[in-house]
Scaffold this motif. Structure first.
Motif, short mmCIF file in Angstrom:
data_model
loop_
_atom_site.label_atom_id
_atom_site.label_comp_id
_atom_site.label_asym_id
_atom_site.label_seq_id
_atom_site.Cartn_x
_atom_site.Cartn_y
_atom_site.Cartn_z
N TYR A 43 38.89 -40.53 58.06
CA TYR A 43 39.39 -41.87 58.31
C TYR A 43 40.89 -41.80 58.16
O TYR A 43 41.37 -41.21 57.19
CB TYR A 43 38.78 -42.86 57.32
CG TYR A 43 37.28 -42.98 57.52
CD1 TYR A 43 36.78 -43.91 58.44
CD2 TYR A 43 36.40 -42.16 56.87
CE1 TYR A 43 35.41 -44.02 58.65
CE2 TYR A 43 35.02 -42.27 57.08
CZ TYR A 43 34.54 -43.19 57.98
OH TYR A 43 33.19 -43.28 58.20
N ALA B 115 33.01 -50.60 55.14
CA ALA B 115 31.85 -51.39 54.69
C ALA B 115 31.48 -51.13 53.23
O ALA B 115 31.05 -52.04 52.53
CB ALA B 115 30.64 -51.11 55.59
N THR B 116 31.62 -49.88 52.79
CA THR B 116 31.22 -49.53 51.43
C THR B 116 31.93 -50.41 50.40
O THR B 116 31.29 -51.11 49.61
CB THR B 116 31.54 -48.04 51.14
OG1 THR B 116 31.18 -47.25 52.28
CG2 THR B 116 30.82 -47.55 49.91
N LEU C 178 23.90 -52.59 52.38
CA LEU C 178 24.74 -52.49 51.18
C LEU C 178 24.81 -53.82 50.45
O LEU C 178 24.69 -53.89 49.23
CB LEU C 178 26.16 -52.05 51.57
CG LEU C 178 26.33 -50.59 52.03
CD1 LEU C 178 27.68 -50.39 52.70
CD2 LEU C 178 26.18 -49.65 50.84
N SER D 4 21.59 -54.15 59.44
CA SER D 4 22.68 -53.18 59.63
C SER D 4 22.89 -52.41 58.34
O SER D 4 22.37 -52.80 57.28
CB SER D 4 23.99 -53.88 60.02
OG SER D 4 24.53 -54.57 58.89
N GLY D 5 23.69 -51.37 58.43
CA GLY D 5 24.04 -50.62 57.23
C GLY D 5 24.89 -51.44 56.28
O GLY D 5 24.82 -51.27 55.06
N THR D 6 25.70 -52.33 56.85
CA THR D 6 26.53 -53.21 56.03
C THR D 6 25.66 -54.20 55.26
O THR D 6 25.82 -54.39 54.05
CB THR D 6 27.54 -53.97 56.93
OG1 THR D 6 28.29 -53.00 57.66
CG2 THR D 6 28.47 -54.84 56.11
N ASP E 64 25.21 -44.74 49.43
CA ASP E 64 25.50 -45.20 50.79
C ASP E 64 25.21 -44.02 51.71
O ASP E 64 26.03 -43.12 51.88
CB ASP E 64 26.95 -45.68 50.93
CG ASP E 64 27.25 -46.18 52.36
OD1 ASP E 64 26.42 -45.96 53.26
OD2 ASP E 64 28.33 -46.79 52.56
N VAL F 136 29.09 -42.17 48.52
CA VAL F 136 28.78 -42.13 49.95
C VAL F 136 28.44 -40.68 50.29
O VAL F 136 29.15 -39.77 49.87
CB VAL F 136 30.00 -42.58 50.78
CG1 VAL F 136 29.72 -42.46 52.28
CG2 VAL F 136 30.38 -44.02 50.43
N SER G 199 22.20 -46.72 57.87
CA SER G 199 22.56 -47.47 59.06
C SER G 199 21.93 -46.81 60.28
O SER G 199 21.87 -45.58 60.36
CB SER G 199 24.08 -47.47 59.23
OG SER G 199 24.44 -47.86 60.55
N ALA H 108 24.56 -44.12 54.93
CA ALA H 108 24.69 -44.53 56.33
C ALA H 108 24.87 -43.33 57.26
O ALA H 108 24.50 -43.38 58.43
CB ALA H 108 25.87 -45.49 56.49
N GLN H 109 25.44 -42.24 56.72
CA GLN H 109 25.70 -41.07 57.57
C GLN H 109 24.76 -39.92 57.25
O GLN H 109 24.93 -38.83 57.80
CB GLN H 109 27.16 -40.62 57.37
CG GLN H 109 28.15 -41.74 57.66
CD GLN H 109 29.61 -41.29 57.56
OE1 GLN H 109 29.91 -40.11 57.41
NE2 GLN H 109 30.52 -42.24 57.65
N PHE I 150 23.16 -47.77 63.32
CA PHE I 150 24.17 -47.98 64.35
C PHE I 150 24.02 -46.85 65.39
O PHE I 150 23.72 -45.71 65.00
CB PHE I 150 25.56 -47.94 63.68
CG PHE I 150 26.71 -48.17 64.62
CD1 PHE I 150 27.05 -49.44 65.04
CD2 PHE I 150 27.49 -47.10 65.05
CE1 PHE I 150 28.12 -49.65 65.89
CE2 PHE I 150 28.56 -47.29 65.90
CZ PHE I 150 28.88 -48.57 66.33
C1 LIG Z 1 28.43 -46.94 59.45
C2 LIG Z 1 28.61 -47.05 58.00
C3 LIG Z 1 28.31 -48.23 57.30
C4 LIG Z 1 27.94 -49.51 57.98
O1 LIG Z 1 26.83 -49.45 58.82
P1 LIG Z 1 26.67 -50.55 59.99
O2 LIG Z 1 25.27 -50.34 60.45
O3 LIG Z 1 27.68 -50.24 61.03
O4 LIG Z 1 26.87 -51.88 59.39
C5 LIG Z 1 28.43 -48.22 55.93
N1 LIG Z 1 28.85 -47.14 55.27
C6 LIG Z 1 29.17 -46.00 55.90
C7 LIG Z 1 29.61 -44.81 55.10
C8 LIG Z 1 29.08 -45.92 57.30
O5 LIG Z 1 29.42 -44.78 57.92
#
Ligand SMILES: *Cc1c(COP(=O)(O)O)cnc(C)c1O
Length: 361
Positions: free
Chosen positions: A308, A88-89, A64, A59-61, A157, A131, A181, A159-160, A183
């Motif tokens: 958020y 998660a960050t 990290l 996962s993205g978590t 990070d 991020v 990530s 993830a996005q 997800f």
């Molecule tokens: C989604 C996300 C994560 C975590 O990713 P997962 O795959 O859901 O664990 C971490 N950081 C950011 C900025 C995210 O948007």
């Protein structure tokens, strides 16, 4: 009109044959963990990003967490990051025992304000974790410059932002380590949880491979405390199928974002810096009366999201850090008036026109 916030079904229907084939190959060979689907994915991700190593993970978590573990960040250390991100960050910084140190964001890009980083560096600072929010890469040149000057590591990070571009380079290839990530709702999503870690450093890469498999250096020989952070083969197969179309999707997302930008009136639309290409993980607008706008959208059957609503420095879980309201005025201001509109490569023009008309009214 039945609009999806992210049209995952439309995407599946378009690539169904290839995705089903990938999944069935896994079922037919019973190689569920590891194997050539994961190896192939890692090659594909490295090629796509330009990074020497791409390591698939759960996962993205976990990506990290593994990045922090690879840099040996632990209790007593500080890591500088943004309070305007998914939990998660900062959560993983705290999870390894280190202290998340927040820096306010830039009001235009919503990414960490690099000009405010240096004043937060102490003798305990070990890394900066920017991020690349909503699909746009953070100010990496400046962040890398500061890190180099103070002998710190940088973890993007991403993830996005997988696939996003920054001065002709790709997100995930701009720092010591990057994480992403898969997800399902991310720009490139699998059909469960998944993620990846990127680095150009051979030593970091081999550490991460050991950590993500129970600290195992050889079969049943354990040199470190690790985790089970592996990606499964079905997810790798889904990603291999989808990755072929990802550039096309990024282009579509860009033209959808352009259409929003050109048509929405009387609200703040997203700002993308010169020499950046966003992958539009979210299309976020800022409005005067968010509650009223969210309600109006709901009445018209337009799905929305708020990324958020509560900044991380004001989350209950981080009370022990002793931040208070007013510490990060830009983050606090943006978190009160931002909202996201439907965005995916499969949003139709008709749907988009309906959304634009509703918002402009
Ligand atoms: C989604 C996300 C994560 C975590 O990713 P997962 O795959 O859901 O664990 C971490 N950081 C950011 C900025 C995210 O948007």
């Amino acid at each position: 009109m039945n609009i999806n916030f992210i049209n995952l079904q439309g995407q599946y229907q378009k690539y169904k044959q290839e995705i089903d084939k990938e999944i069935h190959e896994v079922l037919d060979t019973s190689v569920y963990i590891g194997g050539n689907k994961v190896t192939k994915l890692e090659e594909n991700l490295a090629n796509f990003s330009g990074s020497k190593h791409a390591i698939a993970c759960s996962s993205g978590t976990d990506a990290l967490l593994l990045a922090l573990m690879a840099l040996d960040i632990k209790s007593g250390d500080e890591v500088i990051t943004t309070p305007f991100t998914f939990i998660a960050t900062a959560e993983m910084i705290a999870f390894v025992g280190a202290k998340p140190v927040f820096v306010d964001i830039d009001e235009k890009t919503y990414n960490i304000d690099a000009s405010k980083i240096e004043e937060k560096i102490t003798s305990n600072t070990k890394a900066i974790m920017p991020v690349s929010l909503f699909g746009q890469v953070a100010n990496m040149d400046e962040i890398n410059r500061i890190a180099k000057k103070h002998n710190l590591k940088v973890i993007e990070d991403a993830a996005q932002s997988f696939g996003a571009e920054y001065k002709n380079k790709k997100s995930c290839n701009l720092s010591d380590i990057a994480t992403t990530s898969f997800f399902p709702a991310k720009p490139l999503g699998c059909y469960g949880d998944g993620g990846a870690i990127f680095t150009n450093d051979d030593e970091i890469a081999s550490k991460i491979r050991i950590f993500l498999n129970h600290g195992q250096s050889k079969r049943y020989i354990h040199s470190h405390i690790g985790i089970n952070g592996r990606l499964d083969s079905i997810q790798a197969g889904v990603l291999n199928a989808k990755l072929k179309y990802y550039n096309e999707e990024i282009e579509k997302r860009q033209s959808i974002a352009n259409r929003y930008n050109n048509s929405l009136k009387n609200i703040i639309t997203p700002f993308v810096e010169k020499n950046h290409l966003s992958v539009w993980a979210q299309y976020c607008i800022r409005v005067k009366d968010r509650e009223a706008m969210l309600e109006k959208c709901a009445k018209k059957n337009i799905p929305t999201g708020v990324y958020y609503p509560v900044p991380l420095h004001l989350q209950e879980v981080f009370k022990y850090l002793n931040y208070k309201e007013g510490d990060f005025p830009v983050t606090e201001k943006v978190s009160k008036d931002i909202m996201a509109l439907p965005m995916s490569a499969f949003l139709t023009e008709e749907e988009q026109d309906y959304i634009i008309k509703a918002i402009n009214e």
